[in-house]
Design an enzyme around this catalytic site. Sequence first.
Site, PDB file in Angstrom:
ATOM      1  N   SER A 198       0.816  -1.222   0.000  1.00 26.60           N
ATOM      2  CA  SER A 198       0.000   0.000   0.000  1.00 26.60           C
ATOM      3  C   SER A 198       0.848   1.270   0.000  1.00 26.60           C
ATOM      4  O   SER A 198       0.450   2.281  -0.585  1.00 26.60           O
ATOM      5  CB  SER A 198      -0.943   0.005   1.208  1.00 26.60           C
ATOM      6  OG  SER A 198      -1.916  -1.005   1.085  1.00 26.60           O
ATOM      7  N   THR A 239      -2.109   4.263   3.361  1.00 16.92           N
ATOM      8  CA  THR A 239      -2.832   4.961   2.289  1.00 16.92           C
ATOM      9  C   THR A 239      -3.148   6.412   2.628  1.00 16.92           C
ATOM     10  O   THR A 239      -2.836   7.311   1.840  1.00 16.92           O
ATOM     11  CB  THR A 239      -4.097   4.190   1.892  1.00 16.92           C
ATOM     12  OG1 THR A 239      -3.712   2.874   1.441  1.00 16.92           O
ATOM     13  CG2 THR A 239      -4.855   4.893   0.788  1.00 16.92           C
ATOM     14  N   GLU A 244     -10.735   6.445   2.005  1.00 15.66           N
ATOM     15  CA  GLU A 244     -10.260   5.068   1.826  1.00 15.66           C
ATOM     16  C   GLU A 244     -11.161   4.064   2.534  1.00 15.66           C
ATOM     17  O   GLU A 244     -11.457   4.211   3.715  1.00 15.66           O
ATOM     18  CB  GLU A 244      -8.833   4.919   2.378  1.00 15.66           C
ATOM     19  CG  GLU A 244      -8.306   3.494   2.232  1.00 15.66           C
ATOM     20  CD  GLU A 244      -7.162   3.160   3.173  1.00 15.66           C
ATOM     21  OE1 GLU A 244      -6.410   2.218   2.875  1.00 15.66           O
ATOM     22  OE2 GLU A 244      -7.027   3.822   4.229  1.00 15.66           O
ATOM     23  N   ASP A 265      -5.499   0.586  -4.586  1.00 18.35           N
ATOM     24  CA  ASP A 265      -4.040   0.538  -4.604  1.00 18.35           C
ATOM     25  C   ASP A 265      -3.533  -0.796  -5.149  1.00 18.35           C
ATOM     26  O   ASP A 265      -2.493  -0.872  -5.783  1.00 18.35           O
ATOM     27  CB  ASP A 265      -3.459   0.818  -3.214  1.00 18.35           C
ATOM     28  CG  ASP A 265      -4.147   0.015  -2.115  1.00 18.35           C
ATOM     29  OD1 ASP A 265      -5.096  -0.756  -2.405  1.00 18.35           O
ATOM     30  OD2 ASP A 265      -3.752   0.158  -0.947  1.00 18.35           O
TER      31      ASP A 265
END
Length: 519
Positions: free
Chosen positions: A119, A174, A297, A345
């Site tokens: 990530s 992230t 996210e 991702d």
Amino acid sequence: MKKRRNFILSMVSIAVLCVNLLAGCGNTGNKPSASGNNPKAEAEVSQTTAKKEEVKAPPKYVFLFIGDGMSFPQIQSASYYLGALENDGKVEDKKLSFMDFPVIGNAKTFDKTSFITDSASAVTAIATGNKTSSGTINMDESFTKKYESIAEKLKKQLGYKIGILTSVNINHATPAGFYAHQDSRDNYYEIGEELAKSGFDYFAGGGFKEPAGDKEDQKSLYDLAQENGYKVIKTQEEAKKLKAEDGKTLIVAETLADSDSMNYQIDAKEDEWKLADYVQKGIEVLDNDKGFFMMAEGGKIDWACHSNDAVASIHDTIALSNAVKKALEFYEKHPDETLILVTADHETGGLSLGDAGTNYDTYLKNLQKQRISFAKFDKEYVSKYKENKTDFSTVLKDIKDNFGLMSSDDADAAKEPSIVFTEYELNLLKEAYERTLSVGTAKQEDMSQEEYELYGTCEPLTVTVTHLLDNKSGLSFNSYSHTGLPVPVYAIGSGAQQFGGYYDNTDIFKKLVELSEVK
């Protein structure tokens, strides 16, 4: 070449003139054009209009949704699951909120050190347009050069307000990719320090990971955030009252679960704030005349797939879809100024729609029998089994209540269709439970190949239960890690057409830079 081009243009002009003359003969009542029926003037007007249509203002409001670990398998399994539920198990799908976006692209995800990214390097590519080594956030592989993220550029150069949201820890890889620059994603305290100094306007979701540092003797990251002007909110009632004039804000979910993340969607109470609620609040406090950028996210899709819990993954993918709906409501009010992107991702778990045990069949309606996530089952049940050395018959009852799986004897007594263990599956479950009691979770280097393939680094009993339910429903995983699958990029709104095609994940950043006209 020039003479030939002029000849072609002359022939086109003659053709246009002939068409106009014929049209004039057949319809003498038409009003003259603004150019007085001059073909050359009309052509110039047409070209000018086309150029004006091509030149559009930069998107003023940008939403970037990242489903961590979410590729086509996670999206499609959620879509098929919803369709099966609504149609009594029949082969129907129900599209998620972003599946009908007019533009769909595909992004490659490899990084500088592996075809299978993590990530940290993936978000570095998306947020800064640079490839780096696995585990690194917004720095080159020598750890000597820092990269500026699209969020930082929009903040500094255009004065956009910035919002960063996640269902996992706010200093996880992230979200960190939009404000931090670290040689290791595990530098949680240092990442938190960068958050406090970022100047971004709105953070929301899970709490800080290691808020007092790995030695737990440093100043709390929550205190650092407050010292840098952030209002730290930890209750839903306070969050509801938040207004734009309250300034920089960090909202931490009132109910935190594993590792101080938000609850899995399947475990969340009805009145508990979900990712969609934090997006809605973010829109309220970020909306302004200059513009804003919001990254949201769905981080626990990844966590669920690492543990091969398809049901938890499906519910968190649906939660991300619900969050996108809030952005779509905003887009409908500002269609010419808003850009919404939905991507990922990487893919996690090697999820497949299909299993050797069900051949060409799926039984996705079975998945509704699962009532809690693997994490909640570990916390509320397995921990007690270990402490009390609970007998296997009691364990089977809990599995039936929480996952719908049962022995043939229980199935005979049940009044509704049941998901029944075969003798082979029951033996697998017994062996897994014995390992849970004797060993529990273990690192890969401490396991045999067979043990790792059966259990990964998960709780042996729990992962065996989710494997059996997944497989009997027609789903399967082939990994406990990330995979090298490309990820989709769904786009709608101002500049969306730029995101079609097949390209590298670094191009997401490059396209955003081009559209926003930042340096």
